[in-house]
Design a protein around this motif. Structure first.
Motif, PDB file in Angstrom:
ATOM      1  N   LEU A  56      12.500 101.824  60.790  1.00 21.36           N
ATOM      2  CA  LEU A  56      11.970 100.963  59.654  1.00 21.36           C
ATOM      3  C   LEU A  56      13.403 100.291  59.091  1.00 21.36           C
ATOM      4  CD1 LEU A  56      10.077 100.178  57.294  1.00 21.36           C
ATOM      5  CD2 LEU A  56      10.555 102.099  56.200  1.00 21.36           C
ATOM      6  N   TRP A  73       8.906  97.205  61.347  1.00 20.03           N
ATOM      7  CA  TRP A  73       8.893  98.344  62.089  1.00 20.03           C
ATOM      8  C   TRP A  73       9.281  98.178  63.478  1.00 20.03           C
ATOM      9  CZ3 TRP A  73       8.353 103.329  60.197  1.00 20.03           C
ATOM     10  CH2 TRP A  73       7.760 103.625  58.964  1.00 20.03           C
ATOM     11  N   PRO A  82       2.926 102.127  63.971  1.00 19.43           N
ATOM     12  CA  PRO A  82       3.358 101.941  62.478  1.00 19.43           C
ATOM     13  C   PRO A  82       2.409 101.450  61.816  1.00 19.43           C
ATOM     14  CG  PRO A  82       5.112 101.090  63.987  1.00 19.43           C
ATOM     15  CD  PRO A  82       4.003 101.258  64.962  1.00 19.43           C
TER      16      PRO A  82
END
Length: 167
Positions: A56, A73, A82
């Motif tokens: 992230l 992501w 994600p």
């Protein structure tokens, strides 16, 4: 941004919350680690990694009277998608596009997690008018990069939230 709970909150100039989101909802309780130096990009404020699952990146920029938080992501597994969910946070949400059961504001509707692509509304979840942004009555907006293979749900797996998933 609360790293342990993966919760992001955005406040206006008066200190009132205008956006509340849960990032990486499918990660469960997996422990996050700081990214290795070779994985950190120069302009990134936050870089976290869940071993062999996802990375992230969060960055903050400010323009004239507009604050932007860029959330990116990177999936590290071929079958990990994600998913971020945003709740109604006391405001009304609009956007997305035409659905089988059009509801405005969108929190009044329900859409199961489905590909965010145009189609015949009689056969697909989404119709032929779609925009990759959601705005709320509190003054916040969520914009999705046009290159992201996007899935969207509204009041489905997570009640009182809309969720965005990259596949």
């Amino acid at each position: 941004f609360n790293k342990e709970e993966r919760v992001v909150r955005v406040f206006n100039n008066e200190g009132r919350q205008i956006l509340h989101g849960h990032l990486g909802v499918r990660l469960g309780g997996d422990k996050a680690f700081r990214c290795l130096p070779q994985d950190i990009q120069d302009d990134i404020s936050v870089c976290m990694e869940w071993m062999n699952k996802a990375r992230l990146y969060i960055n903050y920029t400010e323009h004239v009277a507009v604050r932007c938080y860029h959330i990116t992501w990177q999936s590290l597994m071929w079958d990990f998608y994600p998913t971020d969910c945003y709740d109604w946070s006391g405001g009304h949400w609009y956007g997305g596009g035409q659905t089988q059961e059009m509801a405005w504001p969108i929190e009044k509707g329900s859409v199961t997690l489905s590909p965010f692509v145009t189609g015949d509304i009689r056969q697909h979840q989404w119709g032929n008018v779609l925009k990759r942004y959601f705005i709320n009555s509190n003054g916040a907006a969520v914009l999705i990069d046009p290159d992201t293979p996007l899935y969207v749900s509204v009041n489905s797996e997570h009640p009182r939230q809309f969720c965005l998933q990259a596949r």
